[in-house]
Write a protein that holds these residues in place. Sequence first.
Motif, PDB file in Angstrom:
ATOM      1  N   ILE A 290     -42.203  79.974  63.968  1.00 43.08           N
ATOM      2  CA  ILE A 290     -40.983  80.488  64.606  1.00 43.08           C
ATOM      3  C   ILE A 290     -40.054  81.093  63.556  1.00 43.08           C
ATOM      4  O   ILE A 290     -39.521  82.189  63.740  1.00 43.08           O
ATOM      5  CB  ILE A 290     -40.263  79.371  65.391  1.00 43.08           C
ATOM      6  N   ALA A 291     -39.875  80.400  62.458  1.00 43.29           N
ATOM      7  CA  ALA A 291     -38.945  80.851  61.417  1.00 43.29           C
ATOM      8  C   ALA A 291     -39.433  82.103  60.696  1.00 43.29           C
ATOM      9  O   ALA A 291     -38.628  82.870  60.177  1.00 43.29           O
ATOM     10  CB  ALA A 291     -38.727  79.730  60.406  1.00 43.29           C
ATOM     11  N   ASN A 292     -40.735  82.327  60.665  1.00 39.56           N
ATOM     12  CA  ASN A 292     -41.282  83.417  59.865  1.00 39.56           C
ATOM     13  C   ASN A 292     -41.872  84.576  60.647  1.00 39.56           C
ATOM     14  O   ASN A 292     -42.256  85.580  60.061  1.00 39.56           O
ATOM     15  CB  ASN A 292     -42.330  82.861  58.907  1.00 39.56           C
ATOM     16  N   ALA A 293     -41.982  84.426  61.962  1.00 41.63           N
ATOM     17  CA  ALA A 293     -42.558  85.503  62.788  1.00 41.63           C
ATOM     18  C   ALA A 293     -41.581  86.653  62.894  1.00 41.63           C
ATOM     19  O   ALA A 293     -40.379  86.447  62.818  1.00 41.63           O
ATOM     20  CB  ALA A 293     -42.899  84.960  64.177  1.00 41.63           C
TER      21      ALA A 293
ATOM     22  N   LYS B  99     -47.488  85.353  58.507  1.00 40.25           N
ATOM     23  CA  LYS B  99     -48.436  84.553  59.277  1.00 40.25           C
ATOM     24  C   LYS B  99     -48.486  83.125  58.736  1.00 40.25           C
ATOM     25  O   LYS B  99     -48.362  82.910  57.538  1.00 40.25           O
ATOM     26  CB  LYS B  99     -49.842  85.152  59.198  1.00 40.25           C
ATOM     27  N   VAL B 100     -48.693  82.190  59.653  1.00 42.98           N
ATOM     28  CA  VAL B 100     -48.957  80.805  59.268  1.00 42.98           C
ATOM     29  C   VAL B 100     -50.440  80.577  59.542  1.00 42.98           C
ATOM     30  O   VAL B 100     -50.903  80.752  60.669  1.00 42.98           O
ATOM     31  CB  VAL B 100     -48.069  79.813  60.055  1.00 42.98           C
ATOM     32  N   ILE B 101     -51.165  80.225  58.499  1.00 42.44           N
ATOM     33  CA  ILE B 101     -52.617  80.067  58.576  1.00 42.44           C
ATOM     34  C   ILE B 101     -52.958  78.602  58.331  1.00 42.44           C
ATOM     35  O   ILE B 101     -52.481  77.999  57.369  1.00 42.44           O
ATOM     36  CB  ILE B 101     -53.311  80.944  57.524  1.00 42.44           C
ATOM     37  N   LEU B 102     -53.781  78.057  59.199  1.00 43.07           N
ATOM     38  CA  LEU B 102     -54.251  76.681  59.056  1.00 43.07           C
ATOM     39  C   LEU B 102     -55.719  76.720  58.667  1.00 43.07           C
ATOM     40  O   LEU B 102     -56.520  77.386  59.338  1.00 43.07           O
ATOM     41  CB  LEU B 102     -54.071  75.923  60.373  1.00 43.07           C
ATOM     42  N   MET B 103     -56.063  76.034  57.578  1.00 41.59           N
ATOM     43  CA  MET B 103     -57.446  76.014  57.113  1.00 41.59           C
ATOM     44  C   MET B 103     -57.964  74.590  57.086  1.00 41.59           C
ATOM     45  O   MET B 103     -57.317  73.688  56.557  1.00 41.59           O
ATOM     46  CB  MET B 103     -57.539  76.635  55.720  1.00 41.59           C
ATOM     47  N   GLU B 104     -59.113  74.426  57.679  1.00 42.49           N
ATOM     48  CA  GLU B 104     -59.854  73.173  57.638  1.00 42.49           C
ATOM     49  C   GLU B 104     -61.213  73.584  57.097  1.00 42.49           C
ATOM     50  O   GLU B 104     -61.640  74.716  57.315  1.00 42.49           O
ATOM     51  CB  GLU B 104     -59.953  72.621  59.062  1.00 42.49           C
ATOM     52  N   LYS B 105     -61.903  72.721  56.427  1.00 42.01           N
ATOM     53  CA  LYS B 105     -63.190  73.103  55.840  1.00 42.01           C
ATOM     54  C   LYS B 105     -64.078  73.745  56.906  1.00 42.01           C
ATOM     55  O   LYS B 105     -64.426  73.132  57.899  1.00 42.01           O
ATOM     56  CB  LYS B 105     -63.890  71.884  55.249  1.00 42.01           C
ATOM     57  N   GLY B 106     -64.385  75.040  56.709  1.00 40.77           N
ATOM     58  CA  GLY B 106     -65.253  75.760  57.627  1.00 40.77           C
ATOM     59  C   GLY B 106     -64.570  76.380  58.837  1.00 40.77           C
ATOM     60  O   GLY B 106     -65.217  77.069  59.613  1.00 40.77           O
ATOM     61  N   ARG B 107     -63.273  76.162  59.018  1.00 39.95           N
ATOM     62  CA  ARG B 107     -62.569  76.710  60.185  1.00 39.95           C
ATOM     63  C   ARG B 107     -61.163  77.167  59.787  1.00 39.95           C
ATOM     64  O   ARG B 107     -60.540  76.584  58.914  1.00 39.95           O
ATOM     65  CB  ARG B 107     -62.462  75.651  61.276  1.00 39.95           C
ATOM     66  N   THR B 108     -60.698  78.228  60.475  1.00 42.45           N
ATOM     67  CA  THR B 108     -59.377  78.773  60.208  1.00 42.45           C
ATOM     68  C   THR B 108     -58.695  79.106  61.531  1.00 42.45           C
ATOM     69  O   THR B 108     -59.342  79.590  62.459  1.00 42.45           O
ATOM     70  CB  THR B 108     -59.483  80.055  59.346  1.00 42.45           C
ATOM     71  N   TRP B 109     -57.388  78.851  61.598  1.00 44.17           N
ATOM     72  CA  TRP B 109     -56.583  79.161  62.769  1.00 44.17           C
ATOM     73  C   TRP B 109     -55.315  79.894  62.341  1.00 44.17           C
ATOM     74  O   TRP B 109     -54.856  79.757  61.212  1.00 44.17           O
ATOM     75  CB  TRP B 109     -56.120  77.888  63.485  1.00 44.17           C
ATOM     76  N   PHE B 110     -54.757  80.658  63.284  1.00 45.29           N
ATOM     77  CA  PHE B 110     -53.422  81.237  63.121  1.00 45.29           C
ATOM     78  C   PHE B 110     -52.485  80.422  64.003  1.00 45.29           C
ATOM     79  O   PHE B 110     -52.806  80.130  65.153  1.00 45.29           O
ATOM     80  CB  PHE B 110     -53.396  82.705  63.548  1.00 45.29           C
ATOM     81  N   ILE B 111     -51.342  80.075  63.447  1.00 47.89           N
ATOM     82  CA  ILE B 111     -50.341  79.316  64.193  1.00 47.89           C
ATOM     83  C   ILE B 111     -49.269  80.301  64.641  1.00 47.89           C
ATOM     84  O   ILE B 111     -48.737  81.061  63.827  1.00 47.89           O
ATOM     85  CB  ILE B 111     -49.691  78.223  63.317  1.00 47.89           C
ATOM     86  N   THR B 112     -48.955  80.288  65.928  1.00 50.01           N
ATOM     87  CA  THR B 112     -47.873  81.117  66.449  1.00 50.01           C
ATOM     88  C   THR B 112     -46.770  80.190  66.942  1.00 50.01           C
ATOM     89  O   THR B 112     -46.882  78.963  66.843  1.00 50.01           O
ATOM     90  CB  THR B 112     -48.356  82.019  67.600  1.00 50.01           C
TER      91      THR B 112
END
Length: 173
Positions: free
Chosen positions: A143-146, A150-163
């Motif tokens: 919310i503060a940066n949109a 981009k806010v990117i979430l990384m887990e081993k082997g997977r990636t998400w964008f946070i909105t």
Amino acid sequence: MGEAKRRRAERAGRLAPVSSEFFGEDWNAAAKPAVVAGKTCGSCTKCCTVMGIPELKKRAWEPCPHIAAGVGCKIYAERPGSCRQFICGWLLDPYMGPDLKPENCHVVFYQRGDQHIVATCDADFPDAWRKPNVIEFLHRLAIANAPRRKVILMEKGRTWFITENAIVPADTG
């Protein structure tokens, strides 16, 4: 910014960011911001696990061989350049409480360049980012940066964008 460009900029009297030790990345390349008073790494070594360290040929999500459990880095005074350049987001944000310190929440927050904020989850705690305090913080960052960052979430082997109101897998196009 490449090393040659940085040197030319310095000779011309302009402040230039130090080039990153990570190939193709420029996270934390600019002058280092101040750490919040009272915050220290202490015994936290999560960045030593989730981040890659090219100089040591250490891959992301693998423990660094120089970690001393409960103490910190055994080679701190001689640590590689990429370790020296890295700045944990928890150390910089006065609004992140002890519950969001990486050793407590198992997620390392950091800035990559000027465009992205990254949250990288410890592989030993793959669902750590799903805890309510972490999810809430990720959405507040979005919310503060949109829309400029981009806010990117990384887990081993997977990636998400946070909105502001969703978590979107990066592989959905």
